[in-house]
Design a protein around this motif. Structure first.
Motif, PDB file in Angstrom:
ATOM      1  N   ASN A  94     -14.330  20.046 -51.199  1.00 19.34           N
ATOM      2  CA  ASN A  94     -14.939  20.475 -49.980  1.00 19.34           C
ATOM      3  C   ASN A  94     -14.354  19.626 -49.024  1.00 19.34           C
ATOM      4  OD1 ASN A  94     -16.243  22.905 -50.206  1.00 19.34           O
ATOM      5  ND2 ASN A  94     -17.782  21.760 -51.651  1.00 19.34           N
ATOM      6  N   TYR A  97     -10.787  19.672 -48.085  1.00 18.58           N
ATOM      7  CA  TYR A  97     -10.656  20.987 -47.359  1.00 18.58           C
ATOM      8  C   TYR A  97     -10.721  20.571 -45.657  1.00 18.58           C
ATOM      9  CZ  TYR A  97     -12.189  25.133 -45.012  1.00 18.58           C
ATOM     10  OH  TYR A  97     -12.201  26.177 -44.244  1.00 18.58           O
ATOM     11  N   ARG A 100      -7.825  18.330 -44.629  1.00 18.92           N
ATOM     12  CA  ARG A 100      -6.742  19.079 -44.207  1.00 18.92           C
ATOM     13  C   ARG A 100      -6.889  20.218 -43.114  1.00 18.92           C
ATOM     14  NH1 ARG A 100      -5.325  20.031 -49.926  1.00 18.92           N
ATOM     15  NH2 ARG A 100      -7.240  21.292 -49.945  1.00 18.92           N
ATOM     16  N   LYS A 101      -7.971  20.679 -42.851  1.00 25.52           N
ATOM     17  CA  LYS A 101      -8.354  21.537 -41.748  1.00 25.52           C
ATOM     18  C   LYS A 101      -8.228  20.767 -40.393  1.00 25.52           C
ATOM     19  CE  LYS A 101     -11.932  24.884 -39.926  1.00 25.52           C
ATOM     20  NZ  LYS A 101     -12.648  25.645 -40.622  1.00 25.52           N
ATOM     21  N   PHE A 104      -4.566  19.652 -39.690  1.00 28.98           N
ATOM     22  CA  PHE A 104      -3.745  20.552 -39.279  1.00 28.98           C
ATOM     23  C   PHE A 104      -4.162  21.016 -37.767  1.00 28.98           C
ATOM     24  CE2 PHE A 104      -2.453  25.216 -38.850  1.00 28.98           C
ATOM     25  CZ  PHE A 104      -1.008  24.897 -38.970  1.00 28.98           C
ATOM     26  N   ALA A 105      -5.632  21.212 -37.465  1.00 31.18           N
ATOM     27  CA  ALA A 105      -5.935  21.439 -36.197  1.00 31.18           C
ATOM     28  C   ALA A 105      -5.432  20.680 -35.274  1.00 31.18           C
ATOM     29  CB  ALA A 105      -7.362  21.526 -36.104  1.00 31.18           C
ATOM     30  N   LEU A 107      -2.814  18.301 -35.646  1.00 26.40           N
ATOM     31  CA  LEU A 107      -1.322  18.519 -35.245  1.00 26.40           C
ATOM     32  C   LEU A 107      -1.015  19.627 -34.297  1.00 26.40           C
ATOM     33  CD1 LEU A 107      -0.024  18.384 -38.950  1.00 26.40           C
ATOM     34  CD2 LEU A 107       0.625  16.832 -37.099  1.00 26.40           C
ATOM     35  N   LEU A 127      -0.067  14.950 -45.687  1.00 20.60           N
ATOM     36  CA  LEU A 127      -1.038  16.062 -45.771  1.00 20.60           C
ATOM     37  C   LEU A 127      -1.180  16.569 -47.269  1.00 20.60           C
ATOM     38  CD1 LEU A 127      -0.657  16.799 -42.574  1.00 20.60           C
ATOM     39  CD2 LEU A 127      -1.839  18.724 -43.460  1.00 20.60           C
TER      40      LEU A 127
ATOM     41  N   LEU B 215       2.559  25.116 -44.645  1.00 20.73           N
ATOM     42  CA  LEU B 215       2.405  23.920 -43.640  1.00 20.73           C
ATOM     43  C   LEU B 215       3.806  23.304 -43.281  1.00 20.73           C
ATOM     44  CD1 LEU B 215       0.205  21.985 -42.827  1.00 20.73           C
ATOM     45  CD2 LEU B 215       0.757  20.472 -44.920  1.00 20.73           C
ATOM     46  N   MET B 222       6.472  24.092 -34.583  1.00 14.35           N
ATOM     47  CA  MET B 222       5.252  23.565 -33.708  1.00 14.35           C
ATOM     48  C   MET B 222       5.379  24.066 -32.242  1.00 14.35           C
ATOM     49  SD  MET B 222       2.302  22.420 -34.067  1.00 14.35           S
ATOM     50  CE  MET B 222       1.829  21.597 -35.500  1.00 14.35           C
ATOM     51  N   GLU B 235      -4.147  28.454 -36.813  1.00 19.73           N
ATOM     52  CA  GLU B 235      -5.135  27.657 -37.526  1.00 19.73           C
ATOM     53  C   GLU B 235      -5.929  28.491 -38.354  1.00 19.73           C
ATOM     54  OE1 GLU B 235      -7.399  25.267 -34.476  1.00 19.73           O
ATOM     55  OE2 GLU B 235      -8.687  24.725 -36.091  1.00 19.73           O
ATOM     56  N   PHE B 238      -3.807  29.142 -41.516  1.00 20.04           N
ATOM     57  CA  PHE B 238      -3.622  27.927 -42.347  1.00 20.04           C
ATOM     58  C   PHE B 238      -5.148  27.966 -43.104  1.00 20.04           C
ATOM     59  CE2 PHE B 238      -4.403  23.650 -43.233  1.00 20.04           C
ATOM     60  CZ  PHE B 238      -3.348  23.305 -43.923  1.00 20.04           C
ATOM     61  N   ASP B 239      -6.059  27.941 -42.516  1.00 18.40           N
ATOM     62  CA  ASP B 239      -7.687  27.998 -42.925  1.00 18.40           C
ATOM     63  C   ASP B 239      -7.785  28.852 -44.130  1.00 18.40           C
ATOM     64  OD1 ASP B 239      -9.911  26.627 -42.864  1.00 18.40           O
ATOM     65  OD2 ASP B 239     -10.835  28.549 -41.948  1.00 18.40           O
ATOM     66  N   ASN B 242      -6.028  27.304 -47.141  1.00 18.66           N
ATOM     67  CA  ASN B 242      -6.699  26.139 -47.195  1.00 18.66           C
ATOM     68  C   ASN B 242      -8.038  26.427 -48.109  1.00 18.66           C
ATOM     69  OD1 ASN B 242      -7.621  23.544 -47.242  1.00 18.66           O
ATOM     70  ND2 ASN B 242      -7.951  23.285 -45.162  1.00 18.66           N
ATOM     71  N   ARG B 246      -9.000  25.720 -52.055  1.00 15.13           N
ATOM     72  CA  ARG B 246     -10.212  24.992 -52.080  1.00 15.13           C
ATOM     73  C   ARG B 246     -10.994  25.797 -53.322  1.00 15.13           C
ATOM     74  NH1 ARG B 246     -15.297  24.875 -48.272  1.00 15.13           N
ATOM     75  NH2 ARG B 246     -15.417  27.005 -49.137  1.00 15.13           N
ATOM     76  N   LEU B 250     -12.212  24.711 -57.158  1.00 16.46           N
ATOM     77  CA  LEU B 250     -13.412  24.461 -57.443  1.00 16.46           C
ATOM     78  C   LEU B 250     -13.576  25.237 -58.785  1.00 16.46           C
ATOM     79  CD1 LEU B 250     -15.420  24.924 -54.394  1.00 16.46           C
ATOM     80  CD2 LEU B 250     -15.209  22.958 -55.607  1.00 16.46           C
TER      81      LEU B 250
END
Lengths: 589, 593
Positions: A94, A97, A100-101, A104-105, A107, A127, B215, B222, B235, B238-239, B242, B246, B250
């Motif tokens: 978590n 995560y 990384r978030k 990236f945000a 960047l 990253l 990425l 960019m 974003e 990407f999220d 991501n 995750r 898990l």
């Protein structure tokens, strides 16, 4: 949750920030850990009672009760060991995560020049590899730290209870451990950092090679590339072995310290048992506890290693987060935007950070709303630089740019960018469908008709019919490769679809054939009439209808005026125009 | 285009594929003497490990219970010697394995990189760069880790496992059997969890690769994201990836969490059996107390390797997954030997395309029955709409792709008889997209260190009149140019492309829209250079702009992959066909007002 590095946190402080949202899980994890460890330190004591009862020749019942007690501690451990892994390892996933978030945000907020001076492979390495190291620390690392601490804080006391004298004697060699740890700490840290840097070089090298594979094969330099990669790899191996030199001595040395404790125990403990000072059961229990301490001992070395590595990695991630975002100055800026899209540039000068000569010198001009500006000039004369300054990809060295009568320095970056639609010289499209690429700036990307109409305006209509899935054709790495001209037209359609007050075309129809270009220009004249236009081109014909034409040379305005005025001036523009015209005449004859 | 492409990482394969494992052999073989030494160290270490509890048992029986101080000291010294041996052996083994592991990794990484360099262009058309980078860095590292450190260490653990098991049975068969009775149950549970863990792990790896590819793309693009204010949308996208990563991780953690508790419970059960049954045996004087203590020590040492192995199961899982992908890549058919075939040296008569058909994908032909000739020394222009197949011709001549149907003949000899190397070096291609590498200007021109030639360099600079460009760069020819040439202009990049082509001194020159993004002054310089180059060489000029081809001897007009017209400029104009139409447009835009 927002992860920020504005207060310049140390890697350690940032780790705490990273874990903060999962405090609850960490607490559950710690509770599970305490239950597990309590259950785990019972068996040697149970063992002591079992052996002592055998030694005294007591009945079988005591032995059976001991067996039952052992099974009970095992059952408790079984259940809670499951939970501790879940809580600690789950938290690590978590947290990375979130990291990384956040990276990236961040960047996404960094200015243009950051990406021009930073290799993609380097960012990628941070990253991926660095985050991997951090996750290791946050998961297994924390678990082991807590586990080891628990043993250090409990086992010696139980041992003291069993036999204070023997415990003090056997623990003496353990003084060595902190001494050894301090001795190697820094060199492990430094060597790990070198290894990470080499790994980053290596992936940059691979990335660059693979991106340029057509050139490499075309010029048959595969062998030279292989030997370059080989050299990079050898440097990595060299640094990695330097690290191994320390690590492979360090861990067994820690084991050896514990082993000497066991040897001392066997000698003095044995003597004490013979003399009747302690029971055989206590002696065996002490032996068992020494073994239990050997794991946390070993863990110290291991933890220090991954702690060092992860902090080095965290530092590398923080370096990204500490980069000032392009929008850093926006707080003080009050004016959202001015009115209209008139552009006024006065006395603008600019030098690239590492350049010897200024890229632009004393540029001044005015452009009314809805007017068209044409920019031309030789290679390296500053055309693209001027556009970059207009769009605030860089900040001017001196002078001023006003849009809608407001200094762009006063306009928040986000509002400023709402003003521009840009077709870059180097086309960049995403590995998504053509539709998604055209509707790039649209909230709702599910409008095939809208996408199609912009594709038509950019002269892409007939090409679309040839693609396997029309608008839904996937591009780039994941799909088909378009020709240079087709890419430019998708890029143009993307800019048109953004419908912004100022349209910038940076020499963007270079790979489009004449027939198609004519259609595109005609359609632009029709549809973009209300937009302020800036067209950079080497072809004078594309500029001749512009309200103002600037001929740049060596970063300076060599000539400026309308097409007619510049022709009358009979200067460089006129000469270039004549040259192009002559060519056309020759072809006509 | 289709999902199977992007989800290639999800492929299923057996957990331990000995076929895959065998394929590592060539990389390990080179270092076999190192491995043999490591194995010897492992065996010695195992022997000492198994010996230590025996010494302890003897010390208890003969020293402590026998109340013999002298004998106790004797065993203490032996015990200390044993532990010192463990230290020496494990330090040596650890260093040797790290060293050998890194060498194997290096060899494997090089082999993979070398192999990738040999793959055909069509492979790169369909494979994302980000994924290949993951293969070369992460996957290879995981794989090498398995076959050096993990495999030897696990073998060592297995040796200890069998050594202790055998020792227990030998010392007291019934008690030994009782201690080992639960082991099959543990192995069964391990087997069951293994499958689940592998699947979860594989999914996580696939998600990681997807995320990395995305990425890399976002970082490269960019400036486009910035200009269009699309940060929030990117974003969010990407999220999503991501999050998926995750969640996959898990799930993997969930299955992993079952294993260690299982080992704990089995250890306790065995310890109970040993103490209760062993204690009963001691009380009946069937075994000595020292032997019971040896058994207790063995039980504690027996499950430690099991735990270690279980920790390494995840390394095995990921390594097998990596092995599949690495060897799938190695199985990609490389281009045939680039040196195979005759060496193409000089062109004597000309090149002939005879009824040539070509398609990148079977259902979409790009070239349809194309036939034409280029005579030696001729300057041939090819014009036509974007996507008419002009660029494809250049790729075919350099043998980047193999054509399916028809012939390309060089001096009457099938193109495919010539080696790819000689064709690629002797057919110079100047492309519209210039790929600039990070390195100096000089390195960017010559591309390979061994090709650097001072004389040649001076000639190139003179021919392309690049002196002023070089003087503008802070360190001249040794100026570092960043990745993608972000610190130089597009025109400067174009000049580099020209210099590169000049550096290989080609027999046939193909210009693919190369002058399109150059301003008129630079174009004049380049036109001059091109003029000089093409006057001595057979050249094929692919251009959209008629101005760049006015000096050509002959013009071919391609339309939808077919040759629709050919002839000189005048002839084609007189024919009032397709070319005439193109020309009219060009003229009206050049001269009209």
């Amino acid at each position: 949750m927002t992860l920020q590095a504005e207060n310049h946190p140390t890697p350690q402080q940032f780790t705490v920030q990273l874990l903060a949202p999962y405090k609850k899980y960490l607490l559950y994890g710690m509770a599970s850990l305490i239950i597990v460890d309590v259950a785990d330190i019972m068996p040697p004591v149970i063992l002591k009672y079992a052996i002592d009862s055998i030694e005294r020749g007591q009945n079988f019942a005591t032995l059976a009760w001991c067996g039952l007690a052992l099974l009970l501690t095992a059952a408790i451990q079984g259940v809670f060991r499951f939970f501790w892994r879940q809580f600690f390892l789950g938290t690590s996933h978590n947290s990375v995560y979130d990291l990384r978030k956040a990276l990236f945000a961040h960047l996404l907020k960094l200015p243009f020049h950051y990406f021009s001076r930073t290799r993609t492979g380097d960012i990628m390495s941070r990253l991926t590899n660095d985050i991997q190291e951090i996750r290791f620390m946050l998961g297994i690392g924390i678990l082991v730290v807590l586990d080891a601490s628990f043993y250090f804080l409990t086992v010696p006391f139980i041992m003291l209870w069993l036999s204070p004298k023997l415990t003090l004697i056997t623990m003496t060699p353990f003084i060595m451990i902190p001494v050894m740890v301090v001795m190697v700490k820094n060199s492990i840290h430094n060597r790990s950092r070198d290894v990470q840097a080499r790994l980053s070089d290596l992936s940059s090298r691979a990335e660059e090679n693979l991106s340029g594979v057509r050139v490499i094969k075309g010029f048959r330099i595969e062998e030279s590339e292989i030997s370059r990669f080989n050299r990079c790899g050898l440097e990595f191996v060299r640094d990695k072995i330097k690290l191994a030199n320390i690590e492979s001595l360090f861990h067994p040395a820690l084991d050896l310290v514990v082993a000497f404790g066991m040897v001392v125990l066997l000698y003095f403990g044995g003597n004490m048992v013979i003399a009747g000072g302690i029971t055989l059961g206590s002696f065996i229990a002490l032996e068992s506890y020494m073994l239990k301490l050997s794991w946390p001992m070993m863990a110290i070395g291991w933890i220090i290693n991954i702690y060092q590595r992860s902090m080095a990695s965290m530092e590398r991630c923080l370096q990204i987060l500490r980069e000032p975002p392009a929008t850093a100055a926006d707080q003080q800026q009050t004016e959202p935007t001015g009115t209209g899209a008139a552009i006024e540039v006065s006395d603008l000068s600019f030098t690239y950070p590492e350049a010897a000569q200024p890229g632009l010198k004393n540029i001044s001009f005015k452009l009314g709303e809805g007017q068209t500006l044409g920019i031309t000039g030789p290679v390296g004369s500053g055309k693209s630089t001027l556009l970059r300054l207009l769009m605030k990809m860089f900040h001017p060295g001196s002078g001023q740019i006003k849009i809608g009568n407001v200094d762009v320095a006063q306009i928040p970056l986000k509002s400023l960018r709402e003003l521009f639609a840009y077709v870059p010289q180097e086309t960049f499209l995403f590995s998504e469908s053509i539709r998604e690429n055209i509707l790039f700036s649209q909230e709702n990307k599910d409008q095939p008709d809208v996408a199609r109409s912009f594709a038509d305006r950019a002269g892409l209509g007939s090409d679309l019919r040839d693609f396997p899935d029309g608008l839904e054709t996937m591009l780039g790495e994941r799909g088909v490769n378009l020709s240079g001209g087709q890419k430019q037209r998708v890029s143009l359609a993307r800019a048109l679809a953004a419908a912004r007050p100022i349209l910038i075309l940076d020499d963007c129809t270079s790979a489009v054939d004449t027939e198609t270009e004519q259609k595109i220009l005609a359609s632009l004249r029709q549809n973009a009439r209300r937009s302020t236009c800036i067209i950079v081109s080497h072809r004078m014909v594309s500029l001749q209808n512009a309200d103002l034409i600037i001929y740049l040379d060596n970063g300076e305005i060599a000539e400026m005026g309308t097409h007619q005025q510049l022709l009358e001036k009979n200067g460089r523009y006129a000469r270039a125009w004549q040259r192009q015209r002559l060519k056309a005449e020759l072809e006509k004859s | 285009m289709d999902d199977s492409y992007f989800n290639e990482d999800d492929i299923k394969a057996p957990a331990w594929d000995s076929g895959l494992a065998w394929r590592m052999w060539p990389y390990l073989r080179v270092w076999r003497s190192h491995f043999i030494v490591a194995v010897v160290l492992v065996l010695l270490g195992t022997a000492v490990h198994i010996g230590l509890p025996l010494i302890l048992g003897k010390a208890v029986d003969l020293g402590i219970k026998g109340k013999d101080y002298g004998l106790l000291l004797h065993y203490v010294i032996l015990y200390a010697a044993g532990h010192t041996a463990v230290f020496v052996l494990s330090a040596a083994r650890s260093w040797l394995l790290q060293y050998t592991g890194q060498r194997v990794l290096h060899d494997l990484r090089n082999a993979l990189f070398t192999h990738i360099q040999k793959l055909p262009i069509s492979f790169f058309d369909r494979t994302p760069v980000g994924r290949l980078v993951t293969r070369i860095t992460n996957d290879v590292a995981t794989l090498a880790e398995l076959f050096s450190a993990a495999l030897i260490n696990v073998s060592s653990e297995i040796c200890i496992l069998f050594g202790i098991g055998g020792m227990m049975l030998a010392l007291h068969f019934k008690l030994g059997l009782a201690a080992l009775i639960t082991t099959p149950g543990l192995f069964y549970i391990a087997w069951f969890l293994k499958v689940k863990m592998r699947d979860a792990f594989r999914l996580a790896r696939a998600k990681l690769a997807t995320m990395n590819a995305s990425l890399a793309e976002n970082v490269s693009g960019m400036s486009v994201i910035h200009i269009f204010n699309q940060e929030p949308a990117r974003e969010a996208k990407f999220d999503q990836m991501n999050l998926e990563l995750r969640d996959a991780e898990l799930t993997s953690v969930f299955y992993n969490s079952f294993f260690v508790p299982a080992v704990t419970v089995f250890t306790a059960i065995t310890l109970t059996v040993v103490i209760v049954y062993g204690g009963w045996l001691v009380s009946r004087n069937e075994i000595s107390m020292g032997l019971l203590i040896t058994f207790i020590a063995y039980t504690q040492a027996f499950f430690d390797p099991v735990r270690q192995i279980s920790e390494k199961i995840s390394v095995f899982q990921s390594a097998m997954a990596s092995a599949e992908r690495v060897f799938a890549l190695i199985d990609e058919q490389p281009e045939p030997d680039l040196l195979a075939g005759e060496e193409f040296k000089t062109l004597h008569e000309g090149i002939e395309f005879r009824n040539l058909n070509f398609a990148y994908t079977p259902d979409k032909p790009v070239l349809k029955g194309l036939s034409f000739k280029i005579r030696k020394g001729e300057r041939l222009a090819i014009v036509g709409h974007t996507g008419a197949g002009k660029t494809t011709l250049a790729s075919l001549l350099k043998r980047f792709y193999d054509y399916q149907d028809g012939d390309i003949l060089i001096d009457g000899v099938d193109l495919r008889k010539f080696s790819r190397t000689s064709l690629r070096l002797k057919i110079g291609l100047i492309q519209q997209d210039v790929n600039i590498f990070s390195g100096t200007l000089l390195e960017n021109i010559f591309l390979a260190d061994d090709r650097f030639d001072n004389q040649k360099f001076d000639n190139i600079i003179k021919e392309l009149e690049m002196e002023s460009l070089i003087s503008k760069l802070p360190e001249g020819i040794n100026t570092q140019i960043y990745e993608r040439g972000s610190n130089i202009s597009a025109g400067q990049r174009q000049l580099i492309a020209f210099s590169r082509a000049l550096a290989t001194d080609p027999e046939i020159l193909i210009l693919d829209e190369a002058t399109s993004s150059v301003d008129s002054e630079t174009e004049a310089i380049i036109q001059k250079a091109v003029q000089r180059l093409t006057s001595q060489r057979t050249s094929l000029i692919i251009a959209h702009r008629l101005s760049t081809i006015r000096n050509c001897d002959r013009i071919l007009v391609l339309h939808n992959g077919r040759l629709v017209e050919q002839g000189s400029h005048e002839e084609l104009l007189a024919a009032k066909g397709h070319y005439h139409k193109l020309y009219e447009l060009q003229f009206s835009s050049n001269g009209g007002n």
